[in-house]
Motif scaffolding. Structure first.
Motif, PDB file in Angstrom:
ATOM      1  N   GLN A  95       0.835  -1.214   0.000  1.00 52.23           N
ATOM      2  CA  GLN A  95       0.000   0.000   0.000  1.00 52.23           C
ATOM      3  C   GLN A  95       0.861   1.253   0.000  1.00 52.23           C
ATOM      4  OE1 GLN A  95      -0.790   2.443   2.501  1.00 52.23           O
ATOM      5  NE2 GLN A  95       0.667   1.654   4.014  1.00 52.23           N
ATOM      6  N   SER A  96       1.973   1.251   0.732  1.00 55.90           N
ATOM      7  CA  SER A  96       2.840   2.431   0.785  1.00 55.90           C
ATOM      8  C   SER A  96       3.867   2.444  -0.326  1.00 55.90           C
ATOM      9  CB  SER A  96       3.571   2.498   2.129  1.00 55.90           C
ATOM     10  OG  SER A  96       4.540   1.459   2.218  1.00 55.90           O
ATOM     11  N   GLY A  97       4.255   1.269  -0.795  1.00 59.48           N
ATOM     12  CA  GLY A  97       5.312   1.179  -1.801  1.00 59.48           C
ATOM     13  C   GLY A  97       6.669   1.565  -1.265  1.00 59.48           C
ATOM     14  N   ALA A  98       6.819   1.550   0.062  1.00 58.98           N
ATOM     15  CA  ALA A  98       8.039   2.077   0.671  1.00 58.98           C
ATOM     16  C   ALA A  98       8.930   1.025   1.308  1.00 58.98           C
ATOM     17  CB  ALA A  98       7.669   3.122   1.727  1.00 58.98           C
ATOM     18  N   GLY A 325     -11.553  -1.696  24.412  1.00 57.29           N
ATOM     19  CA  GLY A 325     -10.951  -0.409  24.712  1.00 57.29           C
ATOM     20  C   GLY A 325      -9.681  -0.117  23.935  1.00 57.29           C
ATOM     21  N   VAL A 326      -9.480  -0.788  22.809  1.00 55.04           N
ATOM     22  CA  VAL A 326      -8.283  -0.583  21.994  1.00 55.04           C
ATOM     23  C   VAL A 326      -8.513   0.602  21.050  1.00 55.04           C
ATOM     24  CG1 VAL A 326      -6.793  -1.616  20.223  1.00 55.04           C
ATOM     25  CG2 VAL A 326      -7.686  -3.027  22.088  1.00 55.04           C
ATOM     26  N   ASP A 327      -7.487   1.404  20.847  1.00 53.67           N
ATOM     27  CA  ASP A 327      -7.526   2.454  19.829  1.00 53.67           C
ATOM     28  C   ASP A 327      -7.390   1.773  18.473  1.00 53.67           C
ATOM     29  OD1 ASP A 327      -7.179   4.515  18.053  1.00 53.67           O
ATOM     30  OD2 ASP A 327      -5.494   5.448  19.108  1.00 53.67           O
ATOM     31  N   VAL A 328      -8.506   1.579  17.765  1.00 58.48           N
ATOM     32  CA  VAL A 328      -8.475   0.779  16.543  1.00 58.48           C
ATOM     33  C   VAL A 328      -7.707   1.445  15.408  1.00 58.48           C
ATOM     34  CG1 VAL A 328     -10.590  -0.476  17.037  1.00 58.48           C
ATOM     35  CG2 VAL A 328     -10.714   1.691  15.803  1.00 58.48           C
ATOM     36  N   ASP A 329      -7.450   2.744  15.519  1.00 60.24           N
ATOM     37  CA  ASP A 329      -6.707   3.422  14.463  1.00 60.24           C
ATOM     38  C   ASP A 329      -5.203   3.360  14.671  1.00 60.24           C
ATOM     39  OD1 ASP A 329      -9.011   4.153  13.066  1.00 60.24           O
ATOM     40  OD2 ASP A 329      -9.330   5.860  14.403  1.00 60.24           O
ATOM     41  N   ALA A 330      -4.765   3.045  15.885  1.00 61.10           N
ATOM     42  CA  ALA A 330      -3.332   2.881  16.171  1.00 61.10           C
ATOM     43  C   ALA A 330      -3.181   1.851  17.281  1.00 61.10           C
ATOM     44  CB  ALA A 330      -2.703   4.210  16.575  1.00 61.10           C
ATOM     45  N   PRO A 331      -3.548   0.586  17.000  1.00 65.89           N
ATOM     46  CA  PRO A 331      -3.562  -0.419  18.060  1.00 65.89           C
ATOM     47  C   PRO A 331      -2.175  -0.830  18.520  1.00 65.89           C
ATOM     48  CG  PRO A 331      -4.010  -1.434  15.937  1.00 65.89           C
ATOM     49  CD  PRO A 331      -3.955   0.045  15.703  1.00 65.89           C
ATOM     50  N   PHE A 332      -2.005  -0.945  19.815  1.00 60.64           N
ATOM     51  CA  PHE A 332      -0.803  -1.533  20.415  1.00 60.64           C
ATOM     52  C   PHE A 332       0.489  -0.888  19.915  1.00 60.64           C
ATOM     53  CE2 PHE A 332      -4.137  -4.828  20.089  1.00 60.64           C
ATOM     54  CZ  PHE A 332      -4.418  -4.943  21.437  1.00 60.64           C
ATOM     55  N   GLY A 333       0.437   0.406  19.610  1.00 58.05           N
ATOM     56  CA  GLY A 333       1.647   1.109  19.207  1.00 58.05           C
ATOM     57  C   GLY A 333       2.135   0.796  17.807  1.00 58.05           C
ATOM     58  N   LEU A 334       1.305   0.153  16.987  1.00 60.82           N
ATOM     59  CA  LEU A 334       1.711  -0.177  15.627  1.00 60.82           C
ATOM     60  C   LEU A 334       1.745   1.080  14.756  1.00 60.82           C
ATOM     61  CD1 LEU A 334      -0.369  -3.427  15.043  1.00 60.82           C
ATOM     62  CD2 LEU A 334       2.005  -3.230  15.793  1.00 60.82           C
ATOM     63  N   ARG A 335       2.531   1.023  13.668  1.00 63.35           N
ATOM     64  CA  ARG A 335       2.626   2.139  12.746  1.00 63.35           C
ATOM     65  C   ARG A 335       2.082   1.736  11.384  1.00 63.35           C
ATOM     66  NH1 ARG A 335       8.660   4.075  12.663  1.00 63.35           N
ATOM     67  NH2 ARG A 335       8.950   1.823  12.391  1.00 63.35           N
ATOM     68  N   LYS A 336       1.656   2.734  10.613  1.00 67.39           N
ATOM     69  CA  LYS A 336       1.073   2.462   9.304  1.00 67.39           C
ATOM     70  C   LYS A 336       2.113   1.897   8.338  1.00 67.39           C
ATOM     71  CE  LYS A 336      -2.106   2.312   6.210  1.00 67.39           C
ATOM     72  NZ  LYS A 336      -3.144   1.279   6.319  1.00 67.39           N
ATOM     73  N   ILE A 337       3.280   2.506   8.295  1.00 66.65           N
ATOM     74  CA  ILE A 337       4.318   2.074   7.363  1.00 66.65           C
ATOM     75  C   ILE A 337       5.433   1.404   8.149  1.00 66.65           C
ATOM     76  CG2 ILE A 337       6.009   2.811   5.638  1.00 66.65           C
ATOM     77  CD1 ILE A 337       4.166   5.145   4.971  1.00 66.65           C
ATOM     78  N   THR A 338       5.720   0.157   7.798  1.00 66.29           N
ATOM     79  CA  THR A 338       6.788  -0.596   8.461  1.00 66.29           C
ATOM     80  C   THR A 338       7.884  -0.855   7.437  1.00 66.29           C
ATOM     81  OG1 THR A 338       5.162  -1.651   9.899  1.00 66.29           O
ATOM     82  CG2 THR A 338       7.347  -2.674   9.750  1.00 66.29           C
ATOM     83  N   LEU A 339       9.063  -0.341   7.688  1.00 63.65           N
ATOM     84  CA  LEU A 339      10.178  -0.459   6.735  1.00 63.65           C
ATOM     85  C   LEU A 339      11.029  -1.675   7.113  1.00 63.65           C
ATOM     86  CD1 LEU A 339      11.188   3.310   6.466  1.00 63.65           C
ATOM     87  CD2 LEU A 339       9.597   2.009   5.027  1.00 63.65           C
ATOM     88  N   THR A 340      10.810  -2.779   6.420  1.00 66.88           N
ATOM     89  CA  THR A 340      11.539  -4.016   6.705  1.00 66.88           C
ATOM     90  C   THR A 340      12.567  -4.272   5.610  1.00 66.88           C
ATOM     91  OG1 THR A 340       9.704  -5.194   5.639  1.00 66.88           O
ATOM     92  CG2 THR A 340       9.735  -5.104   8.043  1.00 66.88           C
ATOM     93  N   ARG A 341      13.643  -4.953   6.020  1.00 65.67           N
ATOM     94  CA  ARG A 341      14.736  -5.230   5.083  1.00 65.67           C
ATOM     95  C   ARG A 341      15.054  -6.713   5.069  1.00 65.67           C
ATOM     96  NH1 ARG A 341      17.245  -0.690   3.339  1.00 65.67           N
ATOM     97  NH2 ARG A 341      16.776   1.225   4.460  1.00 65.67           N
TER      98      ARG A 341
END
Length: 341
Positions: A95-98, A325-341
């Motif tokens: 989705q991000s292409g990054a 009671g979870v923040d569904v837009d940013a659950p458990f400290g996750l980020r939208k874009i994850t840069l994996t190598r």
């Protein structure tokens, strides 16, 4: 309303716009596939996009006769040992292409002279720059961490590519029904309140799907896990029966993705085996006898089923997270874009 719920509701319009906008790009890519006749396809993806790749693995093989493997990005980024890709169709889905590891697979394919394509929500991304063909999801910014509208748009793009590569005009015409079917599914599922009452206490879960819905099982498990924190594990029926079913029981419920069709009989057998072990069973499909709770699917052409079957799972995951009671837009400290190598 959370961003996640709002983006789930955008899915009919997003898929409709994709089908209107990307015709020329899909046709160019499909024409090159027919002309060059790659021996196989390699798909690089992560997260929800990896589940789109599982759908592509089924459809490109089934409709276009094209064997599909999922890439091993560490061969490209860590070991400097890219496999031979010259005879392949290399597709990156992100989705991000990054993500550097997804980009690296497509870039290595391009260097070797392979056909390359990117399916992404950012046509200006590094992934798009690395590929000869770009399918722009055009979903608009997806601000919630959990991928929803970009997932269904990616499924629609893959379905279109598979049908076009096969030269199957009848199936291509069936794609036009998707936006309406997604809207009907949203209306039918509603807020999934009845199902939520039944699953509210679940902490562990086995999710099972077969054939075209193998990918749906993986995506449903991912959504439930990342949004609500439920430990959800996906399997095919065969893989589950080869040992892991030992964990299924009273404290390990089953969610069956079991619509009518060729896979229904084997899914019924699995549901019966799970119930014999005392496991609660929920189901997404057409026959209410398969699960309690049961989330009914609208009728769609079987090969397009994953585009609508995931909608009840998305709503179930969001609703369960909200109840916890979870923040569904940013659950458990996750980020939208994850840069994996």
């Amino acid at each position: 309303m959370s961003l996640a719920r709002a983006e789930i509701l955008e899915q009919p319009a997003v898929v409709d716009a994709l089908l209107e906008r990307e015709r020329a790009g899909i046709e160019r890519l499909a024409a090159e596939v027919r002309r060059r006749r790659p021996r196989y396809a390699v798909i690089a993806a992560r997260g929800s996009s990896d589940n789109v790749a599982r759908y592509a693995q089924h459809l490109l093989g089934r409709l276009a006769g094209l064997p599909v493997v999922l890439a091993t990005p560490s061969l490209h980024t860590l070991y400097d040992a890219p496999p031979r890709l010259v005879d392949a169709l290399v597709i990156g889905i992100s989705q991000s292409g990054a993500s550097p590891d997804v980009v690296s697979v497509v870039a290595d394919g391009a260097r070797q002279g392979a056909m390359t394509a990117a399916i992404t929500n950012d046509p200006a991304s590094p992934l798009a720059a690395a590929a000869a063909h770009v399918i722009d999801l055009g979903a608009g910014e997806e601000r919630s961490v959990a991928a929803t509208k970009t997932y269904t748009a990616s499924l629609a793009a893959v379905a279109w590519l598979a049908a076009a590569a096969a030269g199957d005009r009848a199936r291509e015409a069936e794609l036009a029904t998707l936006p309406g079917s997604i809207a009907d599914q949203l209306a039918r599922t509603g807020d999934a309140a009845g199902a939520l009452d039944a699953v509210a206490g679940w902490e562990r879960l086995t999710v099972v799907g077969r054939g075209v819905h193998y990918a749906t099982a993986f995506e449903a498990a991912l959504k439930l896990r990342e949004l609500s924190g439920v430990v959800a594990e996906p399997f095919s029926p065969a893989d589950l029966l080869h040992g892991p079913i030992a964990a299924v029981g009273r404290d390990q419920p089953l969610l069956a993705i079991a619509p009518a069709g060729l896979t229904e009989a084997s899914m019924r057998e699995l549901v019966a085996a799970a119930r014999a072990r005392g496991a609660p069973v929920a189901a997404i499909g057409h026959d209410p006898a398969l699960g309690d709770p049961f989330l009914e699917m609208v009728d769609v052409p079987e090969w397009l089923g994953p585009v609508v079957a995931i909608v009840p799972a998305q709503l179930l995951a969001v609703g369960l997270a909200e109840r916890r009671g979870v923040d569904v837009d940013a659950p458990f400290g996750l980020r939208k874009i994850t840069l994996t190598r």
